[in-house]
Design an enzyme around this catalytic site. Structure first.
Site, short mmCIF file in Angstrom:
data_model
loop_
_atom_site.label_atom_id
_atom_site.label_comp_id
_atom_site.label_asym_id
_atom_site.label_seq_id
_atom_site.Cartn_x
_atom_site.Cartn_y
_atom_site.Cartn_z
N GLY A 69 17.69 14.49 11.52
CA GLY A 69 18.58 15.53 11.02
C GLY A 69 17.91 16.90 11.01
N THR A 70 16.67 16.94 10.59
CA THR A 70 15.97 18.22 10.50
C THR A 70 15.92 18.89 11.88
OG1 THR A 70 14.68 17.51 8.61
CG2 THR A 70 13.76 19.31 9.93
N ASN A 149 23.68 16.73 -0.64
CA ASN A 149 22.86 15.54 -0.85
C ASN A 149 22.46 15.33 -2.31
OD1 ASN A 149 21.51 18.00 0.11
ND2 ASN A 149 19.62 16.95 -0.36
N GLN A 177 24.70 13.90 5.26
CA GLN A 177 25.12 13.02 4.17
C GLN A 177 26.55 12.52 4.34
OE1 GLN A 177 23.39 11.61 1.79
NE2 GLN A 177 21.47 12.71 2.11
N SER A 197 21.96 12.40 11.09
CA SER A 197 20.64 11.75 11.06
C SER A 197 20.81 10.25 11.00
CB SER A 197 19.90 12.23 9.81
OG SER A 197 18.73 11.48 9.62
N HIS A 199 18.78 7.75 9.89
CA HIS A 199 18.30 6.89 8.79
C HIS A 199 19.18 6.93 7.54
CE1 HIS A 199 16.03 9.77 6.04
NE2 HIS A 199 16.21 10.53 7.09
N THR A 235 10.55 12.95 26.86
CA THR A 235 11.10 11.65 27.25
C THR A 235 11.99 11.11 26.14
OG1 THR A 235 9.17 11.24 28.61
CG2 THR A 235 10.49 9.30 28.00
N CYS A 323 13.35 15.43 -0.78
CA CYS A 323 12.40 16.41 -0.25
C CYS A 323 11.73 17.17 -1.40
CB CYS A 323 13.11 17.41 0.64
SG CYS A 323 14.33 16.62 1.66
N1 PLP Z 1 20.53 17.53 5.65
C1 PLP Z 1 20.83 16.83 4.54
C2 PLP Z 1 22.07 17.15 3.77
C3 PLP Z 1 19.98 15.81 4.12
O1 PLP Z 1 20.27 15.12 3.01
C4 PLP Z 1 18.81 15.52 4.88
C5 PLP Z 1 17.85 14.46 4.45
O2 PLP Z 1 17.71 14.18 3.30
C6 PLP Z 1 18.55 16.26 6.04
C7 PLP Z 1 19.43 17.26 6.38
C8 PLP Z 1 17.34 16.01 6.91
O3 PLP Z 1 17.49 14.86 7.71
P1 PLP Z 1 16.22 14.07 8.26
O4 PLP Z 1 15.62 13.34 7.10
O5 PLP Z 1 16.75 13.13 9.30
O6 PLP Z 1 15.29 15.05 8.87
#
Ligand code: PLP
Length: 379
Positions: A69-70, A149, A177, A197, A199, A235, A323
């Site tokens: 996601g990041t 989140n 989310q 994302s 996971h 890759t 985080c």
């Molecule tokens: N955006 C939101 C709303 C999230 O809750 C998160 C992860 O907690 C992310 C982005 C980041 O995703 P990733 O953990 O896959 O980098």
């Protein structure tokens, strides 16, 4: 153990693991290789991309696989902002994930972008009138999350998108989310670009995707061999892409039923905690809320203390954003919705999954009441 921290991460689904396995063993080819093994990998990658395109309601060429996601959010924000000639102004909200806020801050510091923050109300919904006043002729991008989140509030991104488009700008939606719970197609979200994302959805950590209209010029973050149509060199992680596609397909097939069932469990948890701890305060919107998130303040306690008490009783939850865990600072999200800094330190978030049961919810509410009572009696 009762795991109620699914907004932080979810276990990999068995079907996902089974789909991934061959690509880490026998079918390990590089999709760019010109032999049978490479061709097979390229075909599997194309099929994963087509499945995700269906989920996003886009064409396959508009889906870019990322490392999570990041990265998807970084690529959307920096890539779109630097790729369009429209101007150097960005609008976002104060309750975005750090991936959004820090990407935008990078554009401000390094590329001189002007940044406006649209206020949210006491339940975390974007003020549409204020947004209308902020979008300008040089606004390159507006970035808003579909669902928060920490407090679970769901935005009306369709209305936000209509407003942004009428001003001729572009909307990116962080649907990390929301994915799996809401319709996260570009059309439903009213977005030009959407990040997800793996996971959070039952796929492994370290895979995600950005869907973005092909008319958007996206300046890549990673330069190299030109994979992912030049939008993301390197890759391709075929196994993870296949896993993400399977997770997306499974969650979209059961979404309506799962959302309704889990929302009922969430409401049961809210009712039980409000009854057992009368001074508990629910954060976020009651009406516009993800099925999976119930987050509370327990004034007079400490969020970390309640978490420890919960864990001693076999319930795993979180003080808010994974985080921000370990940080002593009150959550910027809670401050932005007007919660005072002392109360903000008492937040506990429960996040449910499709595996959560009624018995889990009952046990979690009892454990929360006991943990809170122990802390308030000790003082
Ligand atoms: N955006 C939101 C709303 C999230 O809750 C998160 C992860 O907690 C992310 C982005 C980041 O995703 P990733 O953990 O896959 O980098």
């Amino acid at each position: 153990m009762i795991y109620l921290d699914n907004a932080a991460t979810t276990p990999v689904r068995r079907e996902v693991l089974e789909a991934i396995w061959p690509f880490l063993t026998g079918d390990f080819g590089n999709p760019s290789s010109h032999h049978a093994l490479g061709d097979a990998a390229a075909r599997s990658l194309a099929s994963a991309r087509a499945q995700l395109a269906e989920w996003f309601g886009t064409r396959p060429a508009e889906v870019t696989f990322t490392s999570g996601g990041t990265e998807a959010i970084n690529l959307a924000i920096k890539g779109i902002a630097l790729g369009q000639p429209r101007g150097r102004h960005i609008v976002t909200t104060p309750i975005e994930h750090e991936a959004t806020l820090e990407s935008i801050d990078f554009l401000r510091r390094v590329h001189g972008f002007d940044v406006s923050t649209v206020p949210v109300d006491a339940v975390g919904r974007v003020d549409l009138d204020a947004l209308a006043g902020l979008v300008r002729s040089d606004t390159t991008l507006v970035s808003v999350m579909a669902a928060n989140n920490e407090i679970g509030t769901v935005q009306d991104t369709a209305a936000i998108g209509a407003l942004v488009h009428s001003a001729g700008s572009v909307l990116h939606v962080d649907a990390v989310q929301a994915a799996g719970w809401l319709d996260t197609s570009l059309d439903a979200l009213g977005a030009d670009a959407v990040s997800i994302s793996g996971h959070k959805l039952g796929a492994p950590k370290g895979v995600g995707a950005l869907a973005a209209h092909s008319r958007l010029v996206i300046e890549p973050l990673l330069h190299g061999g030109g994979q992912e149509r030049g939008r993301r060199s390197g890759t391709e992680n075929v196994a993870a892409a296949v896993g993400l596609a399977v997770a997306a397909r499974l969650s979209s097939a059961g979404r309506a039923e799962a959302s309704g069932r889990v929302a009922a469990l969430r409401d049961d948890l809210i009712a039980r905690i409000e009854e057992a701890v009368p001074f508990a305060r629910l954060t976020g919107s009651r009406e516009h809320r993800l099925p999976s998130i119930a987050s509370f303040l327990f004034p007079g306690t400490s969020g970390e203390g309640v978490l420890l008490g919960l864990e001693e009783r076999g319930v795993v939850s979180s003080s808010g954003s994974a985080c921000a865990a370990g940080s002593d600072e009150p959550s910027p999200v809670l401050l932005a919705v007007g919660i005072d800094p002392v109360d903000a330190q008492t937040a506990v978030r429960f996040s449910l999954s499709t595996a959560t049961t009624a018995a889990d919810v009952e046990a979690a509410a009892i454990a929360a009441a006991e943990a809170v009572r122990a802390l308030t009696q000790l003082r």
